[in-house]
Design a protein around this motif. Structure first.
Motif, mmCIF file in Angstrom:
data_model
loop_
_atom_site.group_PDB
_atom_site.id
_atom_site.type_symbol
_atom_site.label_atom_id
_atom_site.label_comp_id
_atom_site.label_asym_id
_atom_site.label_seq_id
_atom_site.Cartn_x
_atom_site.Cartn_y
_atom_site.Cartn_z
ATOM 1 N N VAL A 1 0.835 -1.196 0.000
ATOM 2 C CA VAL A 1 0.000 0.000 0.000
ATOM 3 C C VAL A 1 0.872 1.249 0.000
ATOM 4 C CG1 VAL A 1 -1.716 1.324 1.296
ATOM 5 C CG2 VAL A 1 -1.843 -1.174 1.223
ATOM 6 N N PHE A 2 1.878 1.247 0.846
ATOM 7 C CA PHE A 2 2.673 2.444 1.062
ATOM 8 C C PHE A 2 3.607 2.745 -0.102
ATOM 9 C CE2 PHE A 2 6.088 4.970 2.943
ATOM 10 C CZ PHE A 2 5.359 5.893 3.677
ATOM 11 N N ARG B 1 1.943 4.391 -3.292
ATOM 12 C CA ARG B 1 1.249 5.639 -2.971
ATOM 13 C C ARG B 1 2.202 6.742 -2.575
ATOM 14 N NH1 ARG B 1 -4.449 5.413 0.030
ATOM 15 N NH2 ARG B 1 -3.853 7.603 0.046
ATOM 16 N N PHE C 1 -1.142 8.831 8.076
ATOM 17 C CA PHE C 1 -1.030 8.597 6.636
ATOM 18 C C PHE C 1 -2.306 8.028 6.038
ATOM 19 C CE2 PHE C 1 0.035 5.190 3.498
ATOM 20 C CZ PHE C 1 0.124 6.031 2.401
ATOM 21 N N LEU C 2 -2.860 7.013 6.683
ATOM 22 C CA LEU C 2 -4.026 6.335 6.114
ATOM 23 C C LEU C 2 -4.943 5.902 7.247
ATOM 24 C CD1 LEU C 2 -5.053 5.364 3.302
ATOM 25 C CD2 LEU C 2 -4.004 3.149 3.815
ATOM 26 N N ASN C 3 -6.216 6.184 7.102
ATOM 27 C CA ASN C 3 -7.188 5.839 8.130
ATOM 28 C C ASN C 3 -8.293 4.999 7.495
ATOM 29 O OD1 ASN C 3 -8.914 5.667 10.284
ATOM 30 N ND2 ASN C 3 -9.035 7.867 10.655
ATOM 31 N N GLN C 4 -8.256 3.695 7.749
ATOM 32 C CA GLN C 4 -9.243 2.776 7.184
ATOM 33 C C GLN C 4 -9.736 1.813 8.263
ATOM 34 O OE1 GLN C 4 -7.542 0.840 3.719
ATOM 35 N NE2 GLN C 4 -7.891 2.642 2.448
ATOM 36 N N ALA D 1 -7.564 -1.476 2.232
ATOM 37 C CA ALA D 1 -6.622 -1.202 1.142
ATOM 38 C C ALA D 1 -6.050 -2.478 0.541
ATOM 39 C CB ALA D 1 -5.481 -0.312 1.644
ATOM 40 N N GLU E 1 -5.194 2.338 11.270
ATOM 41 C CA GLU E 1 -4.660 3.673 11.044
ATOM 42 C C GLU E 1 -3.138 3.589 10.914
ATOM 43 O OE1 GLU E 1 -6.019 6.011 14.288
ATOM 44 O OE2 GLU E 1 -8.150 5.672 13.857
ATOM 45 N N ALA F 1 -1.515 12.820 3.400
ATOM 46 C CA ALA F 1 -2.388 12.193 4.404
ATOM 47 C C ALA F 1 -3.841 12.498 4.106
ATOM 48 C CB ALA F 1 -2.011 12.700 5.795
ATOM 49 N N ASN F 2 -4.650 11.441 4.239
ATOM 50 C CA ASN F 2 -6.083 11.648 3.983
ATOM 51 C C ASN F 2 -6.863 11.684 5.272
ATOM 52 O OD1 ASN F 2 -6.053 8.998 4.822
ATOM 53 N ND2 ASN F 2 -6.921 8.168 2.937
#
Length: 293
Positions: free
Chosen positions: A104-105, A108, A160-163, A243, A266, A292-293
């Motif tokens: 993922v990282f 992106r 960075f990512l919050n899912q 993701a 997260e 960052a989202n």
């Protein structure tokens, strides 16, 4: 002996004349002569033959000048290297990524950053999240990408990512037609999970135990695609980040929303609070913060 004096020696050797060299160096001729005599005394040799119309290098003077030129070139290389690093023309960032995160990282973030700064290199180490935290803490790694929570007193972190974590099961599973599934409905299912030390597993185990059951873990793998293939073979169910689920293409798998409780996933980029940050590292952190989202 200092760099200024070495510069003076080179100018004298170039001009073959103390007076001309002194003029170019904005010094008086006696001052320059005194400096050279002091260096000769320090080295215990005669550098210049002053007996003729022109100043000539002695044999030892020629050897010395050759070394002085190498020293001055090395100094110039030092300044150039610092300039390259400070302007992000070069540099290396040591970063740790758990395998479940790397897919993922990397595309992106790292790939996009390297398009902007192609000469900044990355040394990537794949380890579980807890191991990555330890390597950042002991200074082996500059940065790590891990799942929250992290120790705020030890690390600076950038979200960075919050899912959320999602359920993956076989398309013929009795729950495959549901819009969402509660975690309690999975208490009797065979689980296929990441190994101990992986943050995803820790969050899954904690959520299950909060509901009063211990998951029956029948298979483990550090590779998300292998976990998905085992689900496709109808060997059990797995729980993965959204993701990662989006990357599963096997038609035998179904991905469903997981509820009661939702399990957050997260990602943060961490660095040790008291560690020096290189120019490349600081720019990379700024780049991640902007994504960052």
């Amino acid at each position: 002996m200092d760099l200024r004096q070495l510069t003076y020696l080179l100018e004298i050797a170039k001009q073959q004349n103390f007076t001309k060299a002194a003029e170019n160096l904005h010094l008086t001729q006696p001052t320059l002569s005194k400096m050279v005599k002091g260096l000769e005394a320090e080295l215990g040799v005669t550098l210049f033959d002053r007996s003729g119309k022109y100043v000539k290098l002695t044999d030892t003077g020629s050897v010395a000048i050759d070394q002085v030129q190498l020293i001055m070139q090395a100094v110039q290389n030092l300044y150039s290297a610092i300039e390259d690093a400070s302007s992000l023309r070069t540099g290396t960032i040591h970063i740790g990524l758990p395998p479940v995160i790397s897919s993922v990282f990397f595309p992106r973030v790292i790939a996009k950053f390297q398009k902007l700064y192609p000469h900044v290199k990355f040394q990537i180490m794949e380890e579980g999240a807890k191991k990555v935290e330890g390597l950042v803490l002991d200074g082996t790694l500059e940065l790590g990408v891990v799942v929250t929570p992290v120790e705020p007193d030890a690390f600076d972190s950038i979200p960075f990512l919050n899912q959320k974590l999602a359920l993956v099961l076989h398309r013929d599973h009795p729950l495959a037609g549901e819009a969402f599934v509660s975690l309690a409905q999975l208490c009797d299912e065979p689980f296929i999970l990441f190994p101990n030390g992986y943050a995803v597993r820790k969050h899954v185990m904690r959520a299950c135990r909060s509901l009063g059951f211990e998951p029956d873990v029948v298979y483990e793998s550090s590779q998300w695609d292998l976990l998905a293939e085992m689900v496709a073979a109808n060997l059990g169910i797995t729980i993965m980040p959204d993701a990662i689920c989006s990357k599963i293409v096997n038609p035998e798998c179904r991905t469903l929303e997981l509820t009661d409780p939702e399990i957050p996933w997260e990602l943060v980029v961490i660095s040790r609070k008291d560690k020096y940050q290189s120019f490349a590292m600081r720019e990379f952190r700024t780049f991640v913060r902007g994504l960052a989202n």
